[in-house]
Motif scaffolding. Sequence first.
Motif, PDB file in Angstrom:
ATOM      1  N   GLY A  79      39.848  37.907  57.143  1.00 25.19           N
ATOM      2  CA  GLY A  79      39.420  36.556  57.472  1.00 25.19           C
ATOM      3  C   GLY A  79      40.104  35.555  56.557  1.00 25.19           C
ATOM      4  O   GLY A  79      41.258  35.730  56.163  1.00 25.19           O
ATOM      5  N   ASN A  80      39.393  34.533  56.178  1.00 23.53           N
ATOM      6  CA  ASN A  80      39.959  33.486  55.332  1.00 23.53           C
ATOM      7  C   ASN A  80      39.342  33.493  53.936  1.00 23.53           C
ATOM      8  O   ASN A  80      39.149  32.442  53.316  1.00 23.53           O
ATOM      9  N   ILE A  81      39.034  34.676  53.426  1.00 23.20           N
ATOM     10  CA  ILE A  81      38.385  34.739  52.117  1.00 23.20           C
ATOM     11  C   ILE A  81      39.337  34.297  51.013  1.00 23.20           C
ATOM     12  O   ILE A  81      40.559  34.426  51.119  1.00 23.20           O
ATOM     13  N   ARG A  82      38.750  33.775  49.967  1.00 23.74           N
ATOM     14  CA  ARG A  82      39.482  33.357  48.780  1.00 23.74           C
ATOM     15  C   ARG A  82      38.928  34.119  47.572  1.00 23.74           C
ATOM     16  O   ARG A  82      37.855  34.722  47.655  1.00 23.74           O
ATOM     17  N   PRO A  83      39.645  34.095  46.448  1.00 22.62           N
ATOM     18  CA  PRO A  83      39.148  34.834  45.287  1.00 22.62           C
ATOM     19  C   PRO A  83      37.710  34.513  44.917  1.00 22.62           C
ATOM     20  O   PRO A  83      36.944  35.412  44.554  1.00 22.62           O
ATOM     21  N   LYS A  84      37.316  33.254  45.024  1.00 18.83           N
ATOM     22  CA  LYS A  84      35.948  32.890  44.643  1.00 18.83           C
ATOM     23  C   LYS A  84      34.900  33.545  45.540  1.00 18.83           C
ATOM     24  O   LYS A  84      33.741  33.685  45.145  1.00 18.83           O
ATOM     25  N   ASP A  85      35.310  33.954  46.745  1.00 19.37           N
ATOM     26  CA  ASP A  85      34.393  34.650  47.646  1.00 19.37           C
ATOM     27  C   ASP A  85      34.185  36.109  47.238  1.00 19.37           C
ATOM     28  O   ASP A  85      33.229  36.746  47.688  1.00 19.37           O
ATOM     29  N   CYS A  86      35.077  36.607  46.407  1.00 20.56           N
ATOM     30  CA  CYS A  86      35.082  38.037  46.065  1.00 20.56           C
ATOM     31  C   CYS A  86      34.580  38.332  44.651  1.00 20.56           C
ATOM     32  O   CYS A  86      34.041  39.409  44.404  1.00 20.56           O
ATOM     33  N   ILE A  87      34.769  37.392  43.739  1.00 13.66           N
ATOM     34  CA  ILE A  87      34.493  37.640  42.326  1.00 13.66           C
ATOM     35  C   ILE A  87      33.000  37.470  42.024  1.00 13.66           C
ATOM     36  O   ILE A  87      32.380  36.482  42.409  1.00 13.66           O
ATOM     37  N   PHE A  88      32.460  38.423  41.302  1.00 11.72           N
ATOM     38  CA  PHE A  88      31.055  38.372  40.893  1.00 11.72           C
ATOM     39  C   PHE A  88      30.908  37.523  39.628  1.00 11.72           C
ATOM     40  O   PHE A  88      31.802  37.478  38.788  1.00 11.72           O
ATOM     41  N   ARG A  89      29.754  36.889  39.497  1.00 13.66           N
ATOM     42  CA  ARG A  89      29.453  36.110  38.304  1.00 13.66           C
ATOM     43  C   ARG A  89      29.344  37.025  37.095  1.00 13.66           C
ATOM     44  O   ARG A  89      28.917  38.175  37.203  1.00 13.66           O
ATOM     45  N   ILE A  90      29.703  36.503  35.942  1.00 16.16           N
ATOM     46  CA  ILE A  90      29.601  37.297  34.713  1.00 16.16           C
ATOM     47  C   ILE A  90      28.179  37.252  34.160  1.00 16.16           C
ATOM     48  O   ILE A  90      27.782  38.105  33.373  1.00 16.16           O
ATOM     49  N   ASN A  91      27.386  36.293  34.602  1.00 15.36           N
ATOM     50  CA  ASN A  91      25.995  36.215  34.154  1.00 15.36           C
ATOM     51  C   ASN A  91      25.173  37.355  34.742  1.00 15.36           C
ATOM     52  O   ASN A  91      25.272  37.657  35.926  1.00 15.36           O
ATOM     53  N   ARG A  92      24.350  37.974  33.911  1.00 15.38           N
ATOM     54  CA  ARG A  92      23.466  39.036  34.375  1.00 15.38           C
ATOM     55  C   ARG A  92      22.132  38.458  34.832  1.00 15.38           C
ATOM     56  O   ARG A  92      21.651  37.449  34.308  1.00 15.38           O
ATOM     57  N   ASP A  93      21.530  39.110  35.803  1.00 16.57           N
ATOM     58  CA  ASP A  93      20.165  38.785  36.214  1.00 16.57           C
ATOM     59  C   ASP A  93      19.233  39.619  35.340  1.00 16.57           C
ATOM     60  O   ASP A  93      19.109  40.829  35.520  1.00 16.57           O
ATOM     61  N   ILE A  94      18.598  38.967  34.373  1.00 12.27           N
ATOM     62  CA  ILE A  94      17.796  39.698  33.393  1.00 12.27           C
ATOM     63  C   ILE A  94      16.295  39.594  33.661  1.00 12.27           C
ATOM     64  O   ILE A  94      15.482  40.060  32.859  1.00 12.27           O
ATOM     65  N   ARG A  95      15.925  39.031  34.809  1.00 14.14           N
ATOM     66  CA  ARG A  95      14.501  38.794  35.082  1.00 14.14           C
ATOM     67  C   ARG A  95      13.683  40.071  35.072  1.00 14.14           C
ATOM     68  O   ARG A  95      12.562  40.080  34.572  1.00 14.14           O
ATOM     69  N   PHE A  96      14.222  41.146  35.605  1.00  8.37           N
ATOM     70  CA  PHE A  96      13.457  42.391  35.716  1.00  8.37           C
ATOM     71  C   PHE A  96      14.098  43.527  34.920  1.00  8.37           C
ATOM     72  O   PHE A  96      13.874  44.703  35.205  1.00  8.37           O
ATOM     73  N   SER A  97      14.904  43.161  33.930  1.00  9.59           N
ATOM     74  CA  SER A  97      15.638  44.162  33.161  1.00  9.59           C
ATOM     75  C   SER A  97      15.155  44.184  31.705  1.00  9.59           C
ATOM     76  O   SER A  97      14.899  43.141  31.100  1.00  9.59           O
ATOM     77  N   LYS A  98      15.054  45.395  31.150  1.00  8.18           N
ATOM     78  CA  LYS A  98      14.726  45.523  29.733  1.00  8.18           C
ATOM     79  C   LYS A  98      15.895  45.078  28.866  1.00  8.18           C
ATOM     80  O   LYS A  98      15.712  44.655  27.720  1.00  8.18           O
TER      81      LYS A  98
END
Length: 225
Positions: free
Chosen positions: A54-73
Amino acid sequence: MLNKSSLLFLKDLAQHNNKEWFAENRGRYESAKSDLETLVDYLITNVGRFEDLGNIRPKDCIFRINRDIRFSKNKDPYKSFLSAAIGPGGRNSGRIDYYVHIQPHGESFLGGGMWEATPAQLNKFRQEVDYNAHQLKTIIENPVFRAFFPLVWGEKLKTAPKGYPKDHPEIDLLQRKQLFFMHKFTDEEVIAPGFPDRVIEGIQLLKPYTDFLNYVFFDEEEEQD
Protein backbone atom coordinates in the motif's frame (compact mmCIF):
# COMPACT_ATOMS: atom_id res chain seq x y z
CA MET A 1 22.87 1.45 6.98
CA LEU A 2 22.56 1.55 10.77
CA ASN A 3 25.31 3.45 12.55
CA LYS A 4 27.35 2.12 15.44
CA SER A 5 26.26 5.20 17.41
CA SER A 6 22.67 3.93 17.40
CA LEU A 7 23.68 0.68 19.09
CA LEU A 8 25.80 2.62 21.57
CA PHE A 9 22.79 4.77 22.44
CA LEU A 10 20.69 1.66 23.09
CA LYS A 11 23.45 0.16 25.25
CA ASP A 12 23.60 3.34 27.31
CA LEU A 13 19.81 3.56 27.55
CA ALA A 14 19.68 0.06 29.02
CA GLN A 15 22.03 1.27 31.76
CA HIS A 16 20.28 4.60 32.37
CA ASN A 17 16.61 3.89 31.75
CA ASN A 18 15.03 6.98 33.27
CA LYS A 19 13.36 10.13 32.00
CA GLU A 20 16.08 12.49 33.15
CA TRP A 21 18.84 10.68 31.27
CA PHE A 22 16.65 10.29 28.20
CA ALA A 23 15.87 14.01 28.15
CA GLU A 24 19.57 14.82 28.32
CA ASN A 25 20.28 12.39 25.47
CA ARG A 26 17.25 13.10 23.28
CA GLY A 27 19.52 14.17 20.43
CA ARG A 28 21.15 10.74 20.43
CA TYR A 29 17.72 9.11 20.41
CA GLU A 30 16.55 11.24 17.49
CA SER A 31 19.67 10.23 15.56
CA ALA A 32 19.03 6.52 16.27
CA LYS A 33 15.38 6.91 15.30
CA SER A 34 16.42 8.59 12.04
CA ASP A 35 18.74 5.65 11.41
CA LEU A 36 15.84 3.25 11.82
CA GLU A 37 13.58 5.36 9.60
CA THR A 38 16.18 5.21 6.82
CA LEU A 39 16.39 1.42 7.17
CA VAL A 40 12.60 0.98 7.21
CA ASP A 41 12.18 3.27 4.20
CA TYR A 42 14.66 1.10 2.29
CA LEU A 43 12.82 -2.05 3.34
CA ILE A 44 9.43 -0.65 2.32
CA THR A 45 10.76 0.31 -1.11
CA ASN A 46 12.35 -3.07 -1.80
CA VAL A 47 9.79 -5.35 -0.15
CA GLY A 48 7.22 -3.41 -2.15
CA ARG A 49 8.72 -4.93 -5.28
CA PHE A 50 7.31 -8.36 -4.37
CA GLU A 51 4.49 -7.54 -1.92
CA ASP A 52 1.81 -4.86 -2.08
CA LEU A 53 2.41 -2.73 1.01
CA GLY A 54 0.00 0.00 0.00
CA ASN A 55 1.17 3.52 0.74
CA ILE A 56 2.77 2.89 4.12
CA ARG A 57 5.57 5.10 5.36
CA PRO A 58 8.23 4.44 8.01
CA LYS A 59 6.16 6.17 10.68
CA ASP A 60 3.39 3.63 10.04
CA CYS A 61 5.78 0.77 10.82
CA ILE A 62 8.00 1.96 13.67
CA PHE A 63 6.98 1.25 17.26
CA ARG A 64 7.28 3.89 19.97
CA ILE A 65 10.25 3.58 22.30
CA ASN A 66 8.05 4.41 25.29
CA ARG A 67 6.92 1.39 27.28
CA ASP A 68 3.38 0.89 28.55
CA ILE A 69 4.10 0.43 32.25
CA ARG A 70 0.52 0.60 33.57
CA PHE A 71 0.23 -3.12 34.23
CA SER A 72 3.92 -4.04 34.39
CA LYS A 73 6.12 -4.66 37.42
CA ASN A 74 9.01 -3.33 35.32
CA LYS A 75 8.67 0.44 35.54
CA ASP A 76 11.48 1.32 33.10
CA PRO A 77 9.92 4.03 30.94
CA TYR A 78 11.71 3.09 27.71
CA LYS A 79 12.40 0.02 25.62
CA SER A 80 16.07 -0.84 25.22
CA PHE A 81 15.57 -1.65 21.55
CA LEU A 82 14.18 -0.20 18.32
CA SER A 83 11.58 -2.10 16.31
CA ALA A 84 9.30 -1.98 13.32
CA ALA A 85 6.66 -4.11 11.60
CA ILE A 86 6.81 -4.26 7.81
CA GLY A 87 3.57 -5.27 6.12
CA PRO A 88 0.41 -3.95 4.47
CA GLY A 89 -1.09 -1.39 6.82
CA GLY A 90 1.98 -1.10 9.00
CA ARG A 91 2.31 -2.04 12.66
CA ASN A 92 -1.41 -1.72 13.50
CA SER A 93 -2.86 -3.79 10.66
CA GLY A 94 -3.59 -6.84 12.81
CA ARG A 95 -2.29 -9.08 10.05
CA ILE A 96 0.86 -11.23 10.13
CA ASP A 97 3.84 -9.09 9.11
CA TYR A 98 7.64 -8.99 9.27
CA TYR A 99 9.11 -7.84 12.56
CA VAL A 100 12.52 -6.12 12.67
CA HIS A 101 14.13 -5.77 16.11
CA ILE A 102 17.34 -3.83 16.75
CA GLN A 103 19.02 -4.47 20.11
CA PRO A 104 22.70 -4.58 21.10
CA HIS A 105 24.66 -7.59 22.32
CA GLY A 106 23.50 -9.82 19.46
CA GLU A 107 19.81 -9.54 20.27
CA SER A 108 18.77 -8.01 16.94
CA PHE A 109 16.57 -10.21 14.79
CA LEU A 110 14.12 -10.56 11.93
CA GLY A 111 11.09 -12.62 12.76
CA GLY A 112 7.62 -13.53 11.64
CA GLY A 113 4.80 -15.97 12.18
CA MET A 114 2.06 -16.96 14.59
CA TRP A 115 2.63 -15.16 17.88
CA GLU A 116 -0.54 -13.81 19.52
CA ALA A 117 -3.23 -15.80 17.72
CA THR A 118 -6.77 -15.55 19.03
CA PRO A 119 -8.62 -18.75 20.00
CA ALA A 120 -10.57 -18.50 16.75
CA GLN A 121 -7.36 -18.17 14.74
CA LEU A 122 -5.79 -21.12 16.55
CA ASN A 123 -8.84 -23.20 15.66
CA LYS A 124 -8.46 -22.23 12.01
CA PHE A 125 -4.75 -23.03 12.09
CA ARG A 126 -5.38 -26.47 13.57
CA GLN A 127 -8.16 -27.22 11.13
CA GLU A 128 -5.82 -26.35 8.25
CA VAL A 129 -3.03 -28.51 9.70
CA ASP A 130 -5.47 -31.38 10.15
CA TYR A 131 -6.79 -30.99 6.62
CA ASN A 132 -3.61 -30.14 4.71
CA ALA A 133 -0.41 -30.06 6.76
CA HIS A 134 1.65 -30.69 3.63
CA GLN A 135 1.30 -27.10 2.40
CA LEU A 136 2.60 -25.61 5.64
CA LYS A 137 5.35 -28.19 6.10
CA THR A 138 6.58 -27.64 2.56
CA ILE A 139 7.22 -24.01 3.53
CA ILE A 140 8.67 -24.29 7.03
CA GLU A 141 10.66 -27.48 6.49
CA ASN A 142 12.33 -26.21 3.33
CA PRO A 143 16.10 -26.53 3.94
CA VAL A 144 16.79 -22.99 2.70
CA PHE A 145 14.10 -21.58 4.99
CA ARG A 146 15.34 -23.49 8.04
CA ALA A 147 18.96 -22.57 7.35
CA PHE A 148 18.03 -18.88 7.54
CA PHE A 149 15.52 -19.34 10.39
CA PRO A 150 16.97 -21.97 12.72
CA LEU A 151 15.19 -20.52 15.77
CA VAL A 152 11.58 -21.52 16.38
CA TRP A 153 9.95 -19.69 19.23
CA GLY A 154 6.58 -20.12 20.88
CA GLU A 155 4.49 -21.97 23.41
CA LYS A 156 3.03 -25.44 22.94
CA LEU A 157 0.27 -27.35 24.64
CA LYS A 158 1.48 -30.25 26.76
CA THR A 159 -1.14 -32.55 25.28
CA ALA A 160 -3.34 -32.74 22.19
CA PRO A 161 -5.79 -29.86 21.69
CA LYS A 162 -9.44 -30.64 22.23
CA GLY A 163 -10.92 -32.64 19.37
CA TYR A 164 -7.63 -34.14 18.15
CA PRO A 165 -6.14 -37.53 19.08
CA LYS A 166 -2.83 -37.68 20.91
CA ASP A 167 -1.40 -39.91 18.18
CA HIS A 168 -2.31 -37.53 15.34
CA PRO A 169 0.54 -37.60 12.76
CA GLU A 170 0.83 -33.80 12.97
CA ILE A 171 0.57 -33.56 16.75
CA ASP A 172 3.62 -31.28 17.02
CA LEU A 173 2.01 -28.62 14.83
CA LEU A 174 -1.41 -29.09 16.43
CA GLN A 175 0.04 -28.43 19.87
CA ARG A 176 1.47 -25.10 18.76
CA LYS A 177 0.00 -21.97 20.34
CA GLN A 178 2.76 -19.93 18.73
CA LEU A 179 4.98 -20.66 15.75
CA PHE A 180 7.39 -17.79 15.26
CA PHE A 181 10.61 -18.03 13.25
CA MET A 182 13.65 -15.86 13.97
CA HIS A 183 17.03 -15.03 12.49
CA LYS A 184 19.40 -13.27 14.88
CA PHE A 185 22.08 -10.81 13.81
CA THR A 186 25.30 -9.90 15.56
CA ASP A 187 26.06 -6.24 16.24
CA GLU A 188 28.70 -6.37 13.53
CA GLU A 189 26.15 -7.65 11.02
CA VAL A 190 23.64 -4.93 11.95
CA ILE A 191 26.04 -2.09 11.15
CA ALA A 192 27.47 -3.76 8.03
CA PRO A 193 26.52 -2.27 4.62
CA GLY A 194 24.79 -5.47 3.52
CA PHE A 195 22.43 -5.68 6.52
CA PRO A 196 19.31 -4.20 4.81
CA ASP A 197 19.57 -6.60 1.89
CA ARG A 198 20.09 -9.51 4.27
CA VAL A 199 16.83 -8.55 6.00
CA ILE A 200 15.06 -8.42 2.64
CA GLU A 201 16.41 -11.87 1.82
CA GLY A 202 14.87 -13.15 5.03
CA ILE A 203 11.55 -11.42 4.35
CA GLN A 204 11.36 -13.11 0.95
CA LEU A 205 11.81 -16.47 2.67
CA LEU A 206 9.18 -15.62 5.30
CA LYS A 207 6.59 -14.44 2.79
CA PRO A 208 5.10 -17.87 1.89
CA TYR A 209 4.59 -18.56 5.61
CA THR A 210 3.03 -15.18 6.37
CA ASP A 211 0.86 -15.55 3.25
CA PHE A 212 -0.30 -18.93 4.54
CA LEU A 213 -1.23 -17.54 7.95
CA ASN A 214 -2.94 -14.45 6.56
CA TYR A 215 -4.99 -16.62 4.22
CA VAL A 216 -6.04 -19.00 6.99
CA PHE A 217 -6.74 -16.27 9.55
CA PHE A 218 -8.36 -13.64 7.33
CA ASP A 219 -8.68 -14.16 3.58
CA GLU A 220 -10.16 -17.64 3.50
CA GLU A 221 -13.16 -16.43 5.51
CA GLU A 222 -13.58 -13.45 3.20
CA GLU A 223 -13.62 -15.72 0.14
CA GLN A 224 -16.45 -17.78 1.65
CA ASP A 225 -18.69 -14.73 2.15
